[in-house]
Design an enzyme around this catalytic site. Structure first.
Site, PDB file in Angstrom:
ATOM      1  N   SER A  17     -16.484  -3.947 -12.096  1.00 43.58           N
ATOM      2  CA  SER A  17     -16.723  -5.218 -12.788  1.00 43.58           C
ATOM      3  C   SER A  17     -17.891  -5.979 -12.176  1.00 43.58           C
ATOM      4  CB  SER A  17     -15.455  -6.076 -12.710  1.00 43.58           C
ATOM      5  OG  SER A  17     -15.055  -6.231 -11.351  1.00 43.58           O
TER       6      SER A  17
ATOM      7  N   CYS B 290       1.163   4.752  17.180  1.00 45.88           N
ATOM      8  CA  CYS B 290      -0.174   5.362  17.139  1.00 45.88           C
ATOM      9  C   CYS B 290      -0.121   6.703  17.873  1.00 45.88           C
ATOM     10  CB  CYS B 290      -1.203   4.454  17.813  1.00 45.88           C
ATOM     11  SG  CYS B 290      -2.818   5.264  18.013  1.00 45.88           S
TER      12      CYS B 290
ATOM     13  N   GLN C 240     -15.863   2.124  -4.108  1.00 42.53           N
ATOM     14  CA  GLN C 240     -15.010   1.000  -3.718  1.00 42.53           C
ATOM     15  C   GLN C 240     -13.548   1.427  -3.776  1.00 42.53           C
ATOM     16  OE1 GLN C 240     -16.712  -2.951  -5.564  1.00 42.53           O
ATOM     17  NE2 GLN C 240     -17.141  -1.274  -6.977  1.00 42.53           N
TER      18      GLN C 240
ATOM     19  N   TYR D  96       0.833  -1.214   0.000  1.00 39.15           N
ATOM     20  CA  TYR D  96       0.000   0.000   0.000  1.00 39.15           C
ATOM     21  C   TYR D  96       0.861   1.254   0.000  1.00 39.15           C
ATOM     22  CZ  TYR D  96      -3.823  -3.216   0.496  1.00 39.15           C
ATOM     23  OH  TYR D  96      -4.710  -4.231   0.240  1.00 39.15           O
TER      24      TYR D  96
ATOM     25  N   ASP E  76      -8.663   5.524  -3.543  1.00 36.46           N
ATOM     26  CA  ASP E  76      -8.038   6.803  -3.904  1.00 36.46           C
ATOM     27  C   ASP E  76      -8.948   7.939  -3.440  1.00 36.46           C
ATOM     28  OD1 ASP E  76      -9.163   6.034  -7.193  1.00 36.46           O
ATOM     29  OD2 ASP E  76      -9.961   7.702  -6.011  1.00 36.46           O
TER      30      ASP E  76
ATOM     31  N   HIS F  18     -14.526   0.643   1.054  1.00 36.08           N
ATOM     32  CA  HIS F  18     -13.330  -0.201   1.180  1.00 36.08           C
ATOM     33  C   HIS F  18     -12.201   0.532   1.890  1.00 36.08           C
ATOM     34  CE1 HIS F  18     -14.488  -3.065  -2.364  1.00 36.08           C
ATOM     35  NE2 HIS F  18     -15.282  -3.172  -1.325  1.00 36.08           N
TER      36      HIS F  18
HETATM   37  N1  APR Z   1     -14.509   3.726 -18.138  1.00 31.92           N
HETATM   38  C1  APR Z   1     -15.465   2.885 -17.654  1.00 31.92           C
HETATM   39  N2  APR Z   1     -15.183   1.653 -17.158  1.00 31.92           N
HETATM   40  C2  APR Z   1     -13.893   1.277 -17.145  1.00 31.92           C
HETATM   41  C3  APR Z   1     -12.853   2.094 -17.633  1.00 31.92           C
HETATM   42  C4  APR Z   1     -13.206   3.369 -18.138  1.00 31.92           C
HETATM   43  N3  APR Z   1     -12.279   4.221 -18.619  1.00 31.92           N
HETATM   44  N4  APR Z   1     -11.670   1.406 -17.506  1.00 31.92           N
HETATM   45  C5  APR Z   1     -11.977   0.209 -16.949  1.00 31.92           C
HETATM   46  N5  APR Z   1     -13.313   0.127 -16.749  1.00 31.92           N
HETATM   47  C6  APR Z   1     -14.064  -0.981 -16.151  1.00 31.92           C
HETATM   48  C7  APR Z   1     -13.583  -2.364 -16.529  1.00 31.92           C
HETATM   49  O1  APR Z   1     -14.244  -2.825 -17.713  1.00 31.92           O
HETATM   50  C8  APR Z   1     -14.005  -3.179 -15.291  1.00 31.92           C
HETATM   51  O2  APR Z   1     -15.332  -3.702 -15.463  1.00 31.92           O
HETATM   52  O3  APR Z   1     -13.878  -0.872 -14.760  1.00 31.92           O
HETATM   53  C9  APR Z   1     -14.001  -2.155 -14.151  1.00 31.92           C
HETATM   54  C10 APR Z   1     -12.861  -2.355 -13.168  1.00 31.92           C
HETATM   55  O4  APR Z   1     -13.074  -3.609 -12.569  1.00 31.92           O
HETATM   56  P1  APR Z   1     -12.077  -4.108 -11.411  1.00 31.92           P
HETATM   57  O5  APR Z   1     -10.683  -3.968 -11.879  1.00 31.92           O
HETATM   58  O6  APR Z   1     -12.600  -5.458 -10.984  1.00 31.92           O
HETATM   59  O7  APR Z   1     -12.268  -3.048 -10.237  1.00 31.92           O
HETATM   60  P2  APR Z   1     -13.495  -2.931  -9.255  1.00 31.92           P
HETATM   61  O8  APR Z   1     -14.775  -3.347  -9.892  1.00 31.92           O
HETATM   62  O9  APR Z   1     -13.442  -1.572  -8.660  1.00 31.92           O
HETATM   63  O10 APR Z   1     -13.114  -3.993  -8.110  1.00 31.92           O
HETATM   64  C11 APR Z   1     -13.973  -4.020  -6.965  1.00 31.92           C
HETATM   65  O11 APR Z   1     -12.509  -5.608  -5.890  1.00 31.92           O
HETATM   66  O12 APR Z   1     -10.416  -6.387  -5.521  1.00 31.92           O
HETATM   67  C12 APR Z   1     -11.437  -5.641  -4.976  1.00 31.92           C
HETATM   68  O13 APR Z   1     -11.113  -3.988  -3.367  1.00 31.92           O
HETATM   69  C13 APR Z   1     -10.987  -4.230  -4.729  1.00 31.92           C
HETATM   70  O14 APR Z   1     -12.397  -2.265  -4.752  1.00 31.92           O
HETATM   71  C14 APR Z   1     -11.980  -3.390  -5.523  1.00 31.92           C
HETATM   72  C15 APR Z   1     -13.129  -4.338  -5.762  1.00 31.92           C
END
Ligand code: APR
Length: 237
Positions: free
Chosen positions: A178, A136, A91, A56, A94, A109
């Site tokens: 996703s 701490c 989620q 991290y 940042d 998260h």
């Molecule tokens: N515009 C729109 N969608 C986008 C773009 C973009 N420019 N770039 C990527 N994506 C989409 C991808 O198609 C994908 O479906 O964003 C999604 C990112 O999916 P992940 O990488 O799985 O991220 P996320 O859905 O935030 O994951 C959820 O899983 O691992 C844990 O804690 C982690 O918060 C995270 C959580």
């Protein structure tokens, strides 16, 4: 626009992709270069806290220098220019929604610039490295600070508030996620059940598509500002 009074926006890593931040499950995603089991579970932290802290800490400089993109900024515009209450459930760890000037943000998260003391619960806000030597500031205990990131298997933050928001929203937007991690992936189902119109903004139609009324495919930096423009125009008519 006047039709909607309570808008809930769920964001994932995809909304920050156009700000240069890696997502998790794309071809060069974070989970392709690190095993979840090694950096994102409480067992991993208990087993090797220094390795988890390093993971991290290494993400912090890039996140700190990243800037919000037009998708983040369009949500701030929606909050400022519409009569609706607009809540952001993210989620993402940042702080790009904050940098974009948005309010009502719920980091379910956690946040990369926070760590929590496992002894007294104090939340330390800092972009500096946190490690097993960090003391701490509240209870002065050494080595009990954990990244304030919700690990797999831990409870999400703000869930009471999230439940209320989902039951009362009339418009639910899912942006750049996703939809494979539960219970977050079921938020759209709750919103739909309580009568919301539901939209998914993604590069593709995700597998979590049963409960979305609309799929707006494309880059969120383009599709979301267009959507917000249209929503605000309808308010003027
Ligand atoms: N515009 C729109 N969608 C986008 C773009 C973009 N420019 N770039 C990527 N994506 C989409 C991808 O198609 C994908 O479906 O964003 C999604 C990112 O999916 P992940 O990488 O799985 O991220 P996320 O859905 O935030 O994951 C959820 O899983 O691992 C844990 O804690 C982690 O918060 C995270 C959580």
């Amino acid at each position: 626009m006047n039709k909607y009074q309570n808008i809930v926006v769920l964001t994932g890593a995809g909304i920050s992709a156009e700000s240069g931040l890696a997502t998790f499950r794309s071809s060069n995603g974070l989970w392709n270069n690190h095993r979840v089991e090694d950096v994102a579970t409480i067992e991993a932290f208990q087993r090797n806290p220094a390795y988890v802290h390093d993971f991290y800490n290494e993400l912090k400089p890039e996140i700190l220098k990243s800037q919000p993109n037009s998708a983040h900024l369009s949500l701030t515009r929606l909050q400022h220019e519409s009569s609706a209450k607009v809540s952001i459930i993210t989620q993402n760890v940042d702080t790009l929604h904050e940098k974009a000037g948005s309010e009502n943000i719920y980091h379910i998260h956690g946040q990369i610039n926070q760590s929590v003391c496992l002894n007294c619960g104090y939340i330390l806000e800092s972009w500096n490295d946190i490690n097993t030597e960090t003391i701490c500031p509240q209870c002065q205990t050494c080595g009990m600070m954990k990244p304030n990131i919700v690990f797999f298997g831990e409870a999400l933050l703000y869930m009471d508030k999230v439940e209320k928001l989902l039951r009362n929203c009339d418009l639910f937007l899912s942006v750049g996620t996703s939809g494979v991690v539960f219970p977050t992936a079921s938020f759209v189902q709750t919103a739909k059940y309580y009568g919301a119109d539901t939209y998914e903004f993604n590069l593709e139609i995700t597998s979590n598509n049963l409960f979305f009324d609309h799929h707006i495919v494309g880059k969120a930096g383009e599709t979301l500002p267009n959507f917000v423009d249209n929503l605000l125009k309808k308010r003027e008519n």
